[in-house]
Write an enzyme that holds these catalytic residues in place. Structure first.
Site, PDB file in Angstrom:
ATOM      1  N   ASP A 259     -10.145   2.784   1.629  1.00 30.56           N
ATOM      2  CA  ASP A 259     -10.234   2.225   2.976  1.00 30.56           C
ATOM      3  C   ASP A 259     -10.911   3.191   3.944  1.00 30.56           C
ATOM      4  O   ASP A 259     -11.665   2.773   4.825  1.00 30.56           O
ATOM      5  CB  ASP A 259      -8.842   1.881   3.513  1.00 30.56           C
ATOM      6  CG  ASP A 259      -8.287   0.593   2.929  1.00 30.56           C
ATOM      7  OD1 ASP A 259      -9.083  -0.257   2.504  1.00 30.56           O
ATOM      8  OD2 ASP A 259      -7.051   0.436   2.916  1.00 30.56           O
TER       9      ASP A 259
ATOM     10  N   LYS B  77       0.802  -1.224   0.000  1.00 32.82           N
ATOM     11  CA  LYS B  77       0.000   0.000   0.000  1.00 32.82           C
ATOM     12  C   LYS B  77       0.838   1.279   0.000  1.00 32.82           C
ATOM     13  O   LYS B  77       0.374   2.319  -0.483  1.00 32.82           O
ATOM     14  CB  LYS B  77      -0.962   0.005   1.190  1.00 32.82           C
ATOM     15  CG  LYS B  77      -2.073  -1.023   1.074  1.00 32.82           C
ATOM     16  CD  LYS B  77      -3.095  -0.875   2.185  1.00 32.82           C
ATOM     17  CE  LYS B  77      -4.219  -1.877   2.043  1.00 32.82           C
ATOM     18  NZ  LYS B  77      -5.283  -1.681   3.053  1.00 32.82           N
TER      19      LYS B  77
END
Length: 282
Positions: free
Chosen positions: A102, A65
């Site tokens: 997210d 990420k």
């Protein structure tokens, strides 16, 4: 057209099942697959996908990420603020743009709670990795005082200083919450207390999160981001204590829906969430 999810490991990912379910519901001629990409293979993966005109993008899981950011052409403001990308999308001009869904996915099941007025909001967050970055960014933006618990308090302090330097937040060693406490919580009427497990503790193959519930204020909401197993030890103990719980599937589906719209140009059919959850938990 097609999209993917990448990570190391990746076999446990529920993302292909989620996106394929939505593609089938909408009758879209598209595909979504899981691809095992090791850290040393990330640059080659991105280079190969740039040359694939049918590739619309990918979801990004651990450990990529943050590592993927220098390989992209642009990063949207939220992902830049969080410092983590979980969704890469090919734009109309062929650029690869990093997004973070997210934050939206984490906040989605909390919206009814956040719509209420509170005298004070506090969240105790466990973990200081990639998931915690999204949680800290999300809750700091909604007026929460944060207590970030990690094995390495210095890492937790650095994360808070980076993401919300003006906030009056706190750090603690994770071990502090393992032993029982006789702390007498004050009257929590009008307060919002949230406990978030943003660590891998409690996941299959990992130790359990050592949180004694005597550290949890009355009427707290317990939110465990772990999805395998879905009914974690923390969720089970919290429900037995009469506390409200939110499982990791809520965030997973929420963030996937935001990514689906970016990949395929139309919203996910969320009216089918009940059927989707039943399939994923069968």
């Amino acid at each position: 057209m097609r999209a993917e999810v990448i990570g190391d490991p990746i076999a446990q990912s529920k993302s292909p099942a989620i996106h394929r379910f939505w593609l089938d519901q909408l009758g879209l001629a598209a595909s979504y697959d899981a691809v095992h990409v090791r850290p040393g293979e990330l640059a080659d993966y991105i280079a190969a996908r740039r040359a694939d005109a049918g590739w619309r993008g990918c979801n990004v899981t651990m450990p990529h990420k943050q590592a993927i950011i220098p390989l992209l052409d642009a990063v949207d403001p939220l992902a830049a603020k969080v410092g983590a990308v979980n969704t890469v999308v090919r734009s109309a001009d062929g650029q690869l743009v990093g997004h973070n869904t997210d934050v939206a996915g984490f906040l989605e099941p909390l919206q009814p709670l956040l719509a209420q007025e509170h005298l004070f909001r506090m969240a105790r967050i466990f973990g200081a990795g990639g998931a915690a970055r999204a949680v800290v960014s999300a809750l700091a933006g909604h007026g929460f005082t944060l207590v970030l618990a990690a094995r390495d308090p210095a890492r937790a302090a650095a994360l808070l200083a980076e993401l919300d330097p003006r906030g009056e937040h706190h750090v603690a060693p994770m071990a502090h919450f393992a032993a029982p406490t006789d702390f007498a919580f004050d009257d929590r009427h009008g307060c919002c207390d949230l406990i978030v497990n943003a660590s891998p503790l409690g996941m299959a193959g990992q130790p359990l999160l050592a949180l004694d519930l005597s550290h949890v204020p009355p009427r707290s909401v317990i939110y465990d981001l772990v999805t395998a197993p879905l009914r974690t030890d923390l969720i089970t103990r919290a429900e037995a204590a009469g506390l409200r719980t939110i499982d990791g599937l809520e965030m997973l589906i929420g963030q996937a829906a935001a990514a689906f719209a970016l990949f395929f140009g139309q919203p996910a059919p969320r009216q089918c969430d009940g059927e989707l959850r039943a399939m994923l938990t069968a």
